[in-house]
Design an enzyme around this catalytic site. Sequence first.
Site: not given
Ligand code: 13P
Ligand code: G3H
Ligand code: ZN
Length: 311
Positions: A82, A104, A134, A180-181, A215, A256, A258-259
């Site tokens: 990623d 990226d 991207e 993000h976030g 997302a 994607n 993560d958050s």
């Molecule tokens: P979120 O922070 O919205 O979960 O996005 C995660 C992401 O894009 C990881 O590459």
């Molecule tokens: O887009 C980023 C992801 O949420 C990964 O986060 O770089 O803190 O591991 P990180």
């Molecule tokens: Zn991302």
Amino acid sequence: MPLVNTREMFKKAYEGGYAIGAFNVNNMEIVQGITEACKELNSPVILQVSSGARKYANHTYLVKLVEAAIEVTGLPIALHLDHGDSFELCKSCIDGGFSSVMIDGSHLPYEENIALAKKVADYAHQFDVTVEAELGRLAGIEDDVNVSAADASYTDPAQVQDFVERTGVDSLAIAIGTSHGAYKFKPGQKPQLRFDILAEVEKRLPGFPIVLHGASSVIPEFVDMINTYGGKMPDAIGIPEDMLREAAKMAVCKINVDSDLRLAMTATLRKYLAEHPSHFDPRQYLSPARAAIKDMVAHKITTVLGSAGKV
Ligand code: 13P
Ligand code: G3H
Ligand code: ZN
């Protein structure tokens, strides 16, 4: 079943009007929670590793954890880098067993982004590793780099065909208003995505898989739970799930998240520890945290992605 790249997954997702979830992994419980949900729902999945995750958990541990998940579940799983920020990092992940990488270069001038993405694609394709690039720039926080809303920019659909043809990449992340976030919109602001840009990109790149970063939907229940059990999170707003479902029916083949996993895990840990102040065995508090990851991924598969039963 070995690791798979994303080519076949995306082809089926594009044709079937659904998307593959790409979830960030940092430790065993996260890998287990995600893949247990995918196994129960018979869903393909992408497990992705950021450079921060690689520093935290070590490349080899993460590869072995994902290999273990494949052995235990029998699922087709792609292991994806990623936000790779250099050719060297992408090469290291390709050489070290990843089946897919993101380069990226979205912060670079257009021609430099093209040159870097082409270099990675040329290298990766020798090993049948797929490549995501991207175009356009998301706001938000990734790997401690904070991109302000002022520095973010939507993808210009007029560039996408040229970019994909000249780089040879296999999928393209675009900026249509996700970020993000946990703080994607200002309090009181109505979440909006530029579906007009997505539709235009789809028209110019028929059949080509598009990726949405940033997302997470930032489900209020978990922010509330964090604050109930001693946390102090300001109002957080994410991407409405119905919008993501719409995008998944269009050209978006990878979403994607993560958050949302972080929030579910943290909220559950806080609640557990508040309710069991004498417990100190990590297995006791990590079990509900892992279950929370599993529930969140199952929710994403059924509500947002539409990938259940698609293995
Ligand atoms: P979120 O922070 O919205 O979960 O996005 C995660 C992401 O894009 C990881 O590459
Ligand atoms: O887009 C980023 C992801 O949420 C990964 O986060 O770089 O803190 O591991 P990180
Ligand atoms: Zn991302």
